[in-house]
Design a protein around this motif. Structure first.
Motif, PDB file in Angstrom:
ATOM      1  N   ASN A  18      33.063  58.483 -12.956  1.00  0.00           N
ATOM      2  CA  ASN A  18      32.864  59.922 -13.229  1.00  0.00           C
ATOM      3  C   ASN A  18      33.256  60.823 -12.063  1.00  0.00           C
ATOM      4  O   ASN A  18      32.739  61.930 -11.917  1.00  0.00           O
ATOM      5  CB  ASN A  18      31.416  60.215 -13.628  1.00  0.00           C
ATOM      6  N   ARG A  19      34.169  60.329 -11.220  1.00  0.00           N
ATOM      7  CA  ARG A  19      34.641  61.176 -10.116  1.00  0.00           C
ATOM      8  C   ARG A  19      35.837  62.008 -10.571  1.00  0.00           C
ATOM      9  O   ARG A  19      36.196  62.989  -9.941  1.00  0.00           O
ATOM     10  CB  ARG A  19      35.038  60.306  -8.915  1.00  0.00           C
ATOM     11  N   TYR A  20      36.459  61.590 -11.667  1.00  0.00           N
ATOM     12  CA  TYR A  20      37.614  62.319 -12.178  1.00  0.00           C
ATOM     13  C   TYR A  20      37.554  62.379 -13.698  1.00  0.00           C
ATOM     14  O   TYR A  20      37.319  61.365 -14.357  1.00  0.00           O
ATOM     15  CB  TYR A  20      38.909  61.616 -11.726  1.00  0.00           C
ATOM     16  N   ILE A  21      37.738  63.589 -14.235  1.00  0.00           N
ATOM     17  CA  ILE A  21      37.764  63.759 -15.687  1.00  0.00           C
ATOM     18  C   ILE A  21      39.231  63.788 -16.115  1.00  0.00           C
ATOM     19  O   ILE A  21      39.992  64.646 -15.668  1.00  0.00           O
ATOM     20  CB  ILE A  21      37.035  65.060 -16.111  1.00  0.00           C
ATOM     21  N   PRO A  22      39.631  62.849 -16.958  1.00  0.00           N
ATOM     22  CA  PRO A  22      41.053  62.778 -17.322  1.00  0.00           C
ATOM     23  C   PRO A  22      41.495  63.918 -18.219  1.00  0.00           C
ATOM     24  O   PRO A  22      40.669  64.589 -18.845  1.00  0.00           O
ATOM     25  CB  PRO A  22      41.159  61.442 -18.056  1.00  0.00           C
ATOM     26  N   SER A  23      42.806  64.105 -18.300  1.00  0.00           N
ATOM     27  CA  SER A  23      43.364  65.124 -19.195  1.00  0.00           C
ATOM     28  C   SER A  23      43.183  64.659 -20.637  1.00  0.00           C
ATOM     29  O   SER A  23      42.862  63.488 -20.892  1.00  0.00           O
ATOM     30  CB  SER A  23      44.855  65.300 -18.897  1.00  0.00           C
ATOM     31  N   THR A  24      43.420  65.565 -21.563  1.00  0.00           N
ATOM     32  CA  THR A  24      43.306  65.224 -22.988  1.00  0.00           C
ATOM     33  C   THR A  24      44.273  64.096 -23.339  1.00  0.00           C
ATOM     34  O   THR A  24      43.927  63.174 -24.085  1.00  0.00           O
ATOM     35  CB  THR A  24      43.637  66.469 -23.847  1.00  0.00           C
ATOM     36  N   ILE A  25      45.474  64.175 -22.764  1.00  0.00           N
ATOM     37  CA  ILE A  25      46.487  63.154 -23.058  1.00  0.00           C
ATOM     38  C   ILE A  25      46.014  61.765 -22.630  1.00  0.00           C
ATOM     39  O   ILE A  25      46.122  60.800 -23.389  1.00  0.00           O
ATOM     40  CB  ILE A  25      47.826  63.510 -22.385  1.00  0.00           C
ATOM     41  N   LEU A  26      45.468  61.702 -21.417  1.00  0.00           N
ATOM     42  CA  LEU A  26      44.984  60.406 -20.923  1.00  0.00           C
ATOM     43  C   LEU A  26      43.794  59.918 -21.757  1.00  0.00           C
ATOM     44  O   LEU A  26      43.689  58.729 -22.066  1.00  0.00           O
ATOM     45  CB  LEU A  26      44.591  60.543 -19.444  1.00  0.00           C
ATOM     46  N   ALA A  27      42.921  60.854 -22.131  1.00  0.00           N
ATOM     47  CA  ALA A  27      41.763  60.503 -22.973  1.00  0.00           C
ATOM     48  C   ALA A  27      42.243  59.949 -24.320  1.00  0.00           C
ATOM     49  O   ALA A  27      41.695  58.968 -24.828  1.00  0.00           O
ATOM     50  CB  ALA A  27      40.883  61.725 -23.177  1.00  0.00           C
ATOM     51  N   LEU A  28      43.289  60.559 -24.867  1.00  0.00           N
ATOM     52  CA  LEU A  28      43.839  60.085 -26.151  1.00  0.00           C
ATOM     53  C   LEU A  28      44.477  58.698 -26.000  1.00  0.00           C
ATOM     54  O   LEU A  28      44.349  57.853 -26.883  1.00  0.00           O
ATOM     55  CB  LEU A  28      44.861  61.088 -26.695  1.00  0.00           C
ATOM     56  N   LYS A  29      45.134  58.496 -24.851  1.00  0.00           N
ATOM     57  CA  LYS A  29      45.736  57.173 -24.600  1.00  0.00           C
ATOM     58  C   LYS A  29      44.645  56.107 -24.529  1.00  0.00           C
ATOM     59  O   LYS A  29      44.785  55.011 -25.072  1.00  0.00           O
ATOM     60  CB  LYS A  29      46.524  57.186 -23.281  1.00  0.00           C
ATOM     61  N   LEU A  30      43.538  56.466 -23.848  1.00  0.00           N
ATOM     62  CA  LEU A  30      42.420  55.526 -23.728  1.00  0.00           C
ATOM     63  C   LEU A  30      41.813  55.229 -25.097  1.00  0.00           C
ATOM     64  O   LEU A  30      41.500  54.083 -25.417  1.00  0.00           O
ATOM     65  CB  LEU A  30      41.347  56.102 -22.783  1.00  0.00           C
ATOM     66  N   SER A  31      41.682  56.286 -25.900  1.00  0.00           N
ATOM     67  CA  SER A  31      41.081  56.101 -27.228  1.00  0.00           C
ATOM     68  C   SER A  31      41.972  55.204 -28.092  1.00  0.00           C
ATOM     69  O   SER A  31      41.480  54.407 -28.885  1.00  0.00           O
ATOM     70  CB  SER A  31      40.811  57.441 -27.897  1.00  0.00           C
ATOM     71  N   LYS A  32      43.278  55.321 -27.895  1.00  0.00           N
ATOM     72  CA  LYS A  32      44.221  54.476 -28.651  1.00  0.00           C
ATOM     73  C   LYS A  32      44.073  53.005 -28.234  1.00  0.00           C
ATOM     74  O   LYS A  32      44.053  52.112 -29.083  1.00  0.00           O
ATOM     75  CB  LYS A  32      45.651  54.969 -28.390  1.00  0.00           C
TER      76      LYS A  32
END
Lengths: 133, 67
Positions: B37-51
């Protein structure tokens, strides 16, 4: 995501070698002039060496690392901002320190020294932020 | 703040930080920073993770109660 959002337009990784080569040549040039192998006016040596050293630092700062992602981009931007603030602060504070210590606003520090110190500050910031990421 | 379940999801998928990093083209340190939780990813990275994890973004990332 468009190109501006995606990343800074950084130079390819192998430009680091060019930067270090320029740095090495600068050191060699300074050494040659110190040991009087080449006879050039000291002020000119200082000017040329300052510019080439600055160029090598600039190339180093805008060359991409092996892995560039959004966190490293954020760190880069933060480090640039921090070094800019540092540069402005030094420009404001140094004449005041000079006034207090030497009684004059005049400073012998030139633009090259300021920019080189800003780049050094930038690299220190990058190092610290990458270490603590 | 945003909390996430990446460490748990990674364990379920049996992925190391390095492997996950390669899958979404980031550094291992970035995965580590997100997990801690030291860095909040961008929406794109969050979507990649969710994929990668096959889950919705809001199942992986959640706003903490004070936000």
């Amino acid at each position: 995501m468009n190109q501006i959002q995606k990343e800074l337009n950084l130079l390819p990784e192998n430009f680091k070698k060019i930067a270090f080569l320029i740095m090495l040549l600068t050191v060699l040039f300074i050494s040659l002039s110190i040991f009087k192998v080449i006879e050039i006016d000291n002020r000119l040596v200082k000017k040329i060496a300052g510019s080439t050293f600055l160029l090598s630092l600039l190339i180093l700062s805008i060359t991409r690392n092996k892995i560039e992602d959004e966190l490293t981009l954020k760190i880069r931007v933060k480090a640039y901002a921090a070094s800019f603030i540092y540069g402005v602060s030094v420009t404001i504070v140094f004449p005041l320190i000079n006034l207090i210590l030497k009684g004059s606003f005049e400073s012998k520090k030139g633009v090259h020294e300021l920019l080189i110190s800003m780049f050094i500050f930038y690299f220190i910031m990058i190092f610290l932020m990458k270490k603590n990421r | 703040m945003v909390k996430n379940t990446i460490k748990v999801e990674r364990a379920i998928k049996n992925l190391t930080q390095e492997e996950l990093a390669k899958l979404i083209s980031v550094s291992r340190q970035t995965i580590n920073s997100i997990e801690k939780n030291r860095y909040i990813p961008s929406t794109i990275l969050a979507l990649k993770l969710s994929k990668v994890f096959g889950k919705n973004v809001n199942e992986i990332f959640e706003l903490e109660s004070d936000d």
